[in-house]
Write an enzyme that holds these catalytic residues in place. Sequence first.
Site, PDB file in Angstrom:
ATOM      1  N   THR A  62       1.972  12.899  -5.375  1.00 13.57           N
ATOM      2  CA  THR A  62       2.140  11.857  -6.382  1.00 13.57           C
ATOM      3  C   THR A  62       3.600  11.408  -6.333  1.00 13.57           C
ATOM      4  O   THR A  62       4.447  12.107  -5.785  1.00 13.57           O
ATOM      5  CB  THR A  62       1.772  12.367  -7.786  1.00 13.57           C
ATOM      6  OG1 THR A  62       1.887  11.302  -8.732  1.00 13.57           O
ATOM      7  CG2 THR A  62       2.672  13.509  -8.220  1.00 13.57           C
ATOM      8  N   GLY A  63       3.881  10.246  -6.869  1.00  9.79           N
ATOM      9  CA  GLY A  63       5.256   9.769  -6.866  1.00  9.79           C
ATOM     10  C   GLY A  63       5.440   8.573  -5.949  1.00  9.79           C
ATOM     11  O   GLY A  63       4.471   7.882  -5.599  1.00  9.79           O
ATOM     12  N   GLY A  70       5.348   6.485  -3.173  1.00  8.64           N
ATOM     13  CA  GLY A  70       4.587   6.579  -1.940  1.00  8.64           C
ATOM     14  C   GLY A  70       5.388   6.329  -0.682  1.00  8.64           C
ATOM     15  O   GLY A  70       5.125   6.938   0.368  1.00  8.64           O
ATOM     16  N   VAL A 109       0.871  -1.176   0.000  1.00  5.45           N
ATOM     17  CA  VAL A 109       0.000   0.000   0.000  1.00  5.45           C
ATOM     18  C   VAL A 109       0.908   1.226   0.000  1.00  5.45           C
ATOM     19  O   VAL A 109       1.897   1.283   0.739  1.00  5.45           O
ATOM     20  CB  VAL A 109      -0.917   0.012   1.242  1.00  5.45           C
ATOM     21  CG1 VAL A 109      -1.681   1.322   1.356  1.00  5.45           C
ATOM     22  CG2 VAL A 109      -1.891  -1.174   1.189  1.00  5.45           C
ATOM     23  N   GLY A 110       0.572   2.195  -0.830  1.00  9.02           N
ATOM     24  CA  GLY A 110       1.369   3.414  -0.908  1.00  9.02           C
ATOM     25  C   GLY A 110       0.786   4.525  -0.060  1.00  9.02           C
ATOM     26  O   GLY A 110       0.045   4.293   0.898  1.00  9.02           O
ATOM     27  N   ASP A 111       1.135   5.737  -0.421  1.00 12.68           N
ATOM     28  CA  ASP A 111       0.716   6.903   0.368  1.00 12.68           C
ATOM     29  C   ASP A 111      -0.681   7.385   0.047  1.00 12.68           C
ATOM     30  O   ASP A 111      -1.310   8.067   0.869  1.00 12.68           O
ATOM     31  CB  ASP A 111       1.677   8.068   0.070  1.00 12.68           C
ATOM     32  CG  ASP A 111       1.618   8.471  -1.406  1.00 12.68           C
ATOM     33  OD1 ASP A 111       1.774   7.577  -2.261  1.00 12.68           O
ATOM     34  OD2 ASP A 111       1.384   9.659  -1.705  1.00 12.68           O
TER      35      ASP A 111
END
Length: 336
Positions: A247-248, A250, A225-227
């Site tokens: 964005t980018g 995470g 899971v990212g940001d």
Amino acid sequence: MKRRTFIQNASLTGIGVVAGAAALSCKDEKDSTTQASSRSNSAAMIATIPVVIATWNVPTSTAKAWEVLQEGKSALEAIEQGCMVEEANAEGQSVGIGGLPDRDGKVTLDACIMNKHGDYGAVVCMQNIVHPISVARKVMEDTPHVIFAGKGAEEYAVSIGFKRENLLTESSKKAWEKWRKTSLYKPIINIENHDTIGMLAIDKNGDISGGCTTSGLAYKMAGRVGDSAIIGSGLFIDNEIGGATATGLGEEVLKTVGSFLIVELMRQGKSPQEACEEAIGRIIKKTPVFKDFQVGYIAVNKAGETGAYCIHEGFTMMQYQNNENENIPVDFYNKA
Ligand code: GLY
């Protein structure tokens, strides 16, 4: 929207880079190392509400959000409908249907939403549902919880009427199959680069909402899971101050709680531009390998002033304000 190459070597020769994308406050005028395009700059000098900003070149998403705001509806409604446009775009390979899958070929989506009260709802690692932003809103409004994950998120969505659909398009499947032939277990730089849609809006009443939606890192490990769906990292709204979204990569946003940081810096008196630059600066300072990944932030304050900053050239921000829907190249740190 097509997947963009975030790498520092990407050439955008000929595109005027706006100092901080929309350094709306005149006192933030930049030095000669960054040049504002005249069209963007003239628009950027007038901070008004309503306003919608979004990460990347998503004109139809911001146009939808703007249309909703023009109907007199809330920023929250504008955010949901604006994000839904990109989630339904099968050509886009980083959000909703058509998102690039994880290493096992599964498309898993993360999204969150925040309203003017600071309420928050999110889904993480959800499969088979095209509109995670709408499920996130339901989590926020109709449940006593704030985050639903994986199978539970999917089951909840189906239980309230969302349809299960296959999110893996032929072109994303082909891209994954190609990647599998050459893949290393170790993350590969260009694969880390992707484009989440983060959106912030202020309605005619001056109320702020935001949303963030993504299929996350292409070919990520299962369960990653990212940001984007995590409050304070991928998104943060404080209706007294403003909002920020990311964005980018995470992992780097999560470690610095970037969106919360930006809102708190604005609370301390920084402009959205200054706040975004400081948040990127924190990443640069603590992560010596910053040349290998991208992070970009956008922010808006209560007055409708906006800002944006990123590590590497190539990130752009959509800004719909004063009846103009513009895609603005964002100033960047790594000019070496
Ligand atoms: N920024 C989106 C992600 O890392 O998943």
